[in-house]
Design a protein around this motif. Sequence first.
Motif, PDB file in Angstrom:
ATOM      1  N   TRP A  52      16.120  51.713-165.616  1.00 44.70           N
ATOM      2  CA  TRP A  52      14.928  52.264-164.979  1.00 44.70           C
ATOM      3  C   TRP A  52      13.639  51.939-165.746  1.00 44.70           C
ATOM      4  O   TRP A  52      12.580  52.479-165.430  1.00 44.70           O
ATOM      5  CB  TRP A  52      15.073  53.774-164.844  1.00 44.70           C
ATOM      6  N   THR A  55       9.868  51.880-164.284  1.00 46.69           N
ATOM      7  CA  THR A  55       9.736  52.618-163.026  1.00 46.69           C
ATOM      8  C   THR A  55       9.000  53.927-163.283  1.00 46.69           C
ATOM      9  O   THR A  55       8.891  54.387-164.415  1.00 46.69           O
ATOM     10  CB  THR A  55      11.106  52.908-162.406  1.00 46.69           C
ATOM     11  N   ASP A  58       8.716  59.054-159.847  1.00 47.95           N
ATOM     12  CA  ASP A  58       9.157  59.308-158.474  1.00 47.95           C
ATOM     13  C   ASP A  58      10.381  58.471-158.098  1.00 47.95           C
ATOM     14  O   ASP A  58      10.871  58.548-156.970  1.00 47.95           O
ATOM     15  CB  ASP A  58       8.024  59.028-157.484  1.00 47.95           C
ATOM     16  N   ARG A  59      10.891  57.679-159.036  1.00 51.00           N
ATOM     17  CA  ARG A  59      12.035  56.810-158.757  1.00 51.00           C
ATOM     18  C   ARG A  59      13.311  57.628-158.632  1.00 51.00           C
ATOM     19  O   ARG A  59      13.616  58.479-159.476  1.00 51.00           O
ATOM     20  CB  ARG A  59      12.180  55.791-159.902  1.00 51.00           C
ATOM     21  N   ASP A  60      14.079  57.387-157.577  1.00 55.78           N
ATOM     22  CA  ASP A  60      15.390  58.006-157.392  1.00 55.78           C
ATOM     23  C   ASP A  60      16.372  57.364-158.374  1.00 55.78           C
ATOM     24  O   ASP A  60      16.598  56.148-158.335  1.00 55.78           O
ATOM     25  CB  ASP A  60      15.850  57.796-155.952  1.00 55.78           C
ATOM     26  N   LEU A  61      16.958  58.158-159.254  1.00 56.79           N
ATOM     27  CA  LEU A  61      17.852  57.624-160.287  1.00 56.79           C
ATOM     28  C   LEU A  61      19.315  57.593-159.846  1.00 56.79           C
ATOM     29  O   LEU A  61      20.152  57.040-160.557  1.00 56.79           O
ATOM     30  CB  LEU A  61      17.731  58.474-161.559  1.00 56.79           C
ATOM     31  N   SER A  62      19.619  58.166-158.712  1.00 53.81           N
ATOM     32  CA  SER A  62      21.025  58.372-158.341  1.00 53.81           C
ATOM     33  C   SER A  62      21.826  57.090-158.094  1.00 53.81           C
ATOM     34  O   SER A  62      23.015  57.054-158.445  1.00 53.81           O
ATOM     35  CB  SER A  62      21.123  59.292-157.128  1.00 53.81           C
ATOM     36  N   THR A  65      22.927  55.876-161.461  1.00 58.93           N
ATOM     37  CA  THR A  65      23.776  56.902-162.072  1.00 58.93           C
ATOM     38  C   THR A  65      25.200  56.795-161.550  1.00 58.93           C
ATOM     39  O   THR A  65      26.164  56.809-162.321  1.00 58.93           O
ATOM     40  CB  THR A  65      23.218  58.309-161.778  1.00 58.93           C
ATOM     41  N   ALA A 110      20.164  61.277-166.853  1.00 62.25           N
ATOM     42  CA  ALA A 110      20.809  60.761-165.647  1.00 62.25           C
ATOM     43  C   ALA A 110      22.185  60.177-165.918  1.00 62.25           C
ATOM     44  O   ALA A 110      23.035  60.131-165.025  1.00 62.25           O
ATOM     45  CB  ALA A 110      19.917  59.707-164.994  1.00 62.25           C
TER      46      ALA A 110
END
Length: 210
Positions: A52, A55, A58-62, A65, A110
């Motif tokens: 990441w 980034t 607001d970045r979706d880490l899922s 992960t 994460a």
Amino acid sequence: MTEKPTTFEELGASLGIRRLTLVHEEVVSEAGTELTRPVQKAAAIAVLRNPWTGTGPDRDLSPETRTIAPVLAALLSQRLTDSLGGADNIEAFGKAALVGTGGELEHAGALVHTPYFGNLVRELLGGTSIICFTDGRVPEGTSVHVPMWHKTHAANRDHYQTIDVDLADAPHADEICVIAAASTGPRPFPRIGDRRTDQPVTTDILKGLI
């Protein structure tokens, strides 16, 4: 066409793992007295590229992960069981995640604070407790005390302990270190009682002291 990895090590390398190391120690005496049963402790460490870096918050880490954390859990847990003689020999566990200075603290979390890591480590090491932890954003060359407690009875003070890990050249600014730790027994000569047998203690004990 790229060939599918055939080992978790190969898969880990494809996901950005730069280095896998293991720290193993055996505690044989304390305060000049030999332990009846020496305690072995180990920490398995993965250093990997931060997926990441660059980034925003607001970045979706899922997505990353779900892809990376299970592989880390498998690699690190296997090294712990190999080092300590199997999951049945392990009594305590813990974890840590350290992000380099170019990343967010949430990037470290994460990779260790979701079921994609924690549930797998618990299953592979035969535990049921929540895994105690430390995390942070650190410069390269950091040392960390990784905490541990009992893998099925977190309230058992006898197993509250740490293992020291020195990270000679990690994490780089764009890297994350993920650590899983385990122990085959309690602290040397534990004798401070247990939460289950404690007498009630409240702020009343402070009255009259000053």
